[in-house]
Enzyme design. Structure first.
Site, PDB file in Angstrom:
ATOM      1  N   HIS A 203       1.430  33.729 -38.191  1.00  0.00           N
ATOM      2  CA  HIS A 203       2.459  33.597 -37.146  1.00  0.00           C
ATOM      3  C   HIS A 203       1.934  33.759 -35.718  1.00  0.00           C
ATOM      4  CE1 HIS A 203       2.381  37.996 -37.009  1.00  0.00           C
ATOM      5  NE2 HIS A 203       3.022  37.910 -35.862  1.00  0.00           N
TER       6      HIS A 203
HETATM    7  C1  UD1 Z   1       6.675  38.931 -31.887  1.00  0.00           C
HETATM    8  C2  UD1 Z   1       5.670  39.870 -31.230  1.00  0.00           C
HETATM    9  C3  UD1 Z   1       4.466  40.059 -32.144  1.00  0.00           C
HETATM   10  C4  UD1 Z   1       4.887  40.492 -33.537  1.00  0.00           C
HETATM   11  C5  UD1 Z   1       5.892  39.502 -34.077  1.00  0.00           C
HETATM   12  C6  UD1 Z   1       6.354  39.964 -35.438  1.00  0.00           C
HETATM   13  C7  UD1 Z   1       5.604  39.692 -28.760  1.00  0.00           C
HETATM   14  C8  UD1 Z   1       4.809  39.231 -27.609  1.00  0.00           C
HETATM   15  N1  UD1 Z   1       5.144  39.324 -29.969  1.00  0.00           N
HETATM   16  O1  UD1 Z   1       6.073  37.648 -31.958  1.00  0.00           O
HETATM   17  O2  UD1 Z   1       3.642  41.068 -31.606  1.00  0.00           O
HETATM   18  O3  UD1 Z   1       3.761  40.524 -34.394  1.00  0.00           O
HETATM   19  O4  UD1 Z   1       7.003  39.434 -33.166  1.00  0.00           O
HETATM   20  O5  UD1 Z   1       7.224  39.089 -36.019  1.00  0.00           O
HETATM   21  O6  UD1 Z   1       6.597  40.369 -28.578  1.00  0.00           O
HETATM   22  N2  UD1 Z   1      12.679  33.349 -33.555  1.00  0.00           N
HETATM   23  C9  UD1 Z   1      13.726  32.983 -34.369  1.00  0.00           C
HETATM   24  N3  UD1 Z   1      14.362  33.964 -35.052  1.00  0.00           N
HETATM   25  C10 UD1 Z   1      14.016  35.261 -34.978  1.00  0.00           C
HETATM   26  C11 UD1 Z   1      12.928  35.628 -34.154  1.00  0.00           C
HETATM   27  C12 UD1 Z   1      12.264  34.652 -33.454  1.00  0.00           C
HETATM   28  O7  UD1 Z   1      14.073  31.804 -34.486  1.00  0.00           O
HETATM   29  O8  UD1 Z   1      14.641  36.101 -35.632  1.00  0.00           O
HETATM   30  C13 UD1 Z   1      11.971  32.320 -32.788  1.00  0.00           C
HETATM   31  C14 UD1 Z   1      12.014  32.597 -31.298  1.00  0.00           C
HETATM   32  O9  UD1 Z   1      13.154  32.089 -30.705  1.00  0.00           O
HETATM   33  C15 UD1 Z   1      10.743  31.934 -30.852  1.00  0.00           C
HETATM   34  C16 UD1 Z   1       9.785  32.186 -32.012  1.00  0.00           C
HETATM   35  O10 UD1 Z   1      10.611  32.390 -33.142  1.00  0.00           O
HETATM   36  O11 UD1 Z   1      10.916  30.560 -30.707  1.00  0.00           O
HETATM   37  C17 UD1 Z   1       8.850  33.341 -31.768  1.00  0.00           C
HETATM   38  O12 UD1 Z   1       9.559  34.571 -31.589  1.00  0.00           O
HETATM   39  P1  UD1 Z   1       9.119  35.673 -30.491  1.00  0.00           P
HETATM   40  O13 UD1 Z   1      10.024  36.831 -30.577  1.00  0.00           O
HETATM   41  O14 UD1 Z   1       8.915  35.006 -29.207  1.00  0.00           O
HETATM   42  O15 UD1 Z   1       7.699  36.168 -30.870  1.00  0.00           O
HETATM   43  P2  UD1 Z   1       6.952  36.335 -32.242  1.00  0.00           P
HETATM   44  O16 UD1 Z   1       6.006  35.226 -32.382  1.00  0.00           O
HETATM   45  O17 UD1 Z   1       7.921  36.612 -33.351  1.00  0.00           O
END
Ligand code: UD1
Length: 357
Positions: A203
């Site tokens: 991820h």
């Molecule tokens: C975040 C953390 C990372 C951690 C990871 C665990 C930061 C910088 N990074 O990264 O350290 O290891 O979480 O999972 O804070 N999204 C959804 N549904 C959700 C959550 C996210 O659709 O429930 C989508 C978001 O809208 C985005 C993408 O997934 O498009 C990434 O989510 P984001 O929270 O930005 O960061 P992670 O990559 O999950």
């Protein structure tokens, strides 16, 4: 004493679970703010339910957006809330955008901040998490470190006087859930009874956000000699959709993100784990399943020292490393004795809150 925990992303809910229990046992008035960074049911609610975490006192509903927008929106909402809750300590967890937002809001309001999982370093400045954790450690009044290595990093940065070794709270919860999972066997989603498999998760931005690299990693996973089950993290789902990539291929099969007990169960029964997650590397170590990490470095160096974890930054050696004999010898207990959360409660109760006026 009142402590406000600020959490928002999946790994933080895992850390919160033993802390909430320990705070309740210690009679601490504990409030929980969920920023909303992770909002899918299987990334958030399922963790609160399965790990028995009290429902958040407040949900800010800030999910998605660029890092700056997300962090800024959290900050904007946290100021009035923290003012009203008026805690003795604000407790922030790990290294996500929710961590840095909680920290910044609190220090600017002269509220004492304690950072749980302080002192971890990858020394990789491309990682957003590295900036979040360094900045948080330097702003915090109390750095609660999980390991001796983390304590050394804090000392190297001049933070020794505010640092305390408490152990790793993820070990507390991992050991508890392991025992309950072993007591009541359950199937692994996507895997038939008795079928051999490898568990994989990918991820991190560095692995998902460049199409060629992602394709290469997925090809490597799909070409292994047995089934590879991959619970798809939302970041991977979003990137694959944007780039028109089909994740499943060859022996690689996708499943939905797993609830925590299902993840522990899947690690226990896997022939090997392949991941770029920090938490999963450590869980594989604690549950004694060999791990290969698709990153150039790890914050959890003890897993590598012991041979349970091997770094394969470009996923070039998976055929040789994914399933390999378990290292011999006792790796000891570098992550503590499973009672770190109780120590956190003890330390916060004993600590004199810093005078910021
Ligand atoms: C975040 C953390 C990372 C951690 C990871 C665990 C930061 C910088 N990074 O990264 O350290 O290891 O979480 O999972 O804070 N999204 C959804 N549904 C959700 C959550 C996210 O659709 O429930 C989508 C978001 O809208 C985005 C993408 O997934 O498009 C990434 O989510 P984001 O929270 O930005 O960061 P992670 O990559 O999950």
């Amino acid at each position: 004493m009142r402590v406000v925990s600020i959490v928002g992303a999946r790994p933080q809910f895992v850390k919160l679970a033993p802390v909430a229990k320990a705070f309740a046992a210690a009679g601490i008035d504990h409030k929980i703010i969920h920023t909303g960074q992770h909002y899918d049911v299987n990334m958030s609610d399922s963790f609160f339910i399965e790990l028995g975490i009290p429902a958040p006192d407040l949900h800010l509903g800030v999910g998605g957006g660029s890092h700056g927008v997300m962090t800024g929106r959290m900050l904007e909402q946290l100021d009035p809330v923290l003012e009203e809750m008026d805690p003795d300590w604000v407790l922030v967890y790990g290294d996500t955008n929710s961590t840095i937002a909680g920290t910044l809001s609190a220090v600017k309001m002269h509220l004492p901040v304690a950072h749980l999982e302080a002192g971890l370093r990858s020394f990789n400045r491309r990682m957003p998490e590295e900036h979040n954790r360094v900045l948080t450690d330097h702003a915090a009044d109390l750095c609660l470190a999980p390991t001796e290595v983390a304590m050394k990093h804090l000392a190297d940065e001049g933070l020794a006087s505010r640092s305390i070794l408490v152990g790793d709270v993820m070990t507390d919860v991992c050991m508890q859930v392991r025992d309950s999972v072993l007591a009541k066997p359950r199937p692994v989603p996507g895997v038939a009874e008795g079928e051999k498999y490898i568990l994989a998760t990918i991820h991190r931005a560095d692995n998902t956000d460049e199409q060629d690299r992602l394709e290469h990693i997925l090809d490597a996973l799909g070409s292994l000699d047995r089934k590879v089950v991959l619970p798809v993290h939302p970041r991977l789902r979003v990137r694959a959709k944007t780039d028109g990539i089909t994740i499943a291929r060859g022996n690689l099969e996708t499943i939905d993100p797993l609830a925590y007990p299902d993840m522990v169960n899947a690690v226990i029964h896997a022939d090997g784990v392949i991941t770029d997650s920090g938490g999963l590397q450590k869980e594989a170590f604690l549950l004694r399943t060999v791990c290969t990490t698709v990153r150039t470095e790890t914050e959890w160096t003890e897993t590598v020292d012991n041979g349970w974890n091997i770094l394969d930054p470009d996923a070039e050696h998976l055929a040789a490393t994914a399933v390999r004999p378990a290292p011999v010898g006792d790796p000891g207990h570098p992550y503590g004795d499973g009672h770190a959360a109780a120590k956190v409660a003890e330390v916060l109760l004993a600590a004199k809150t810093p005078d910021r006026d």
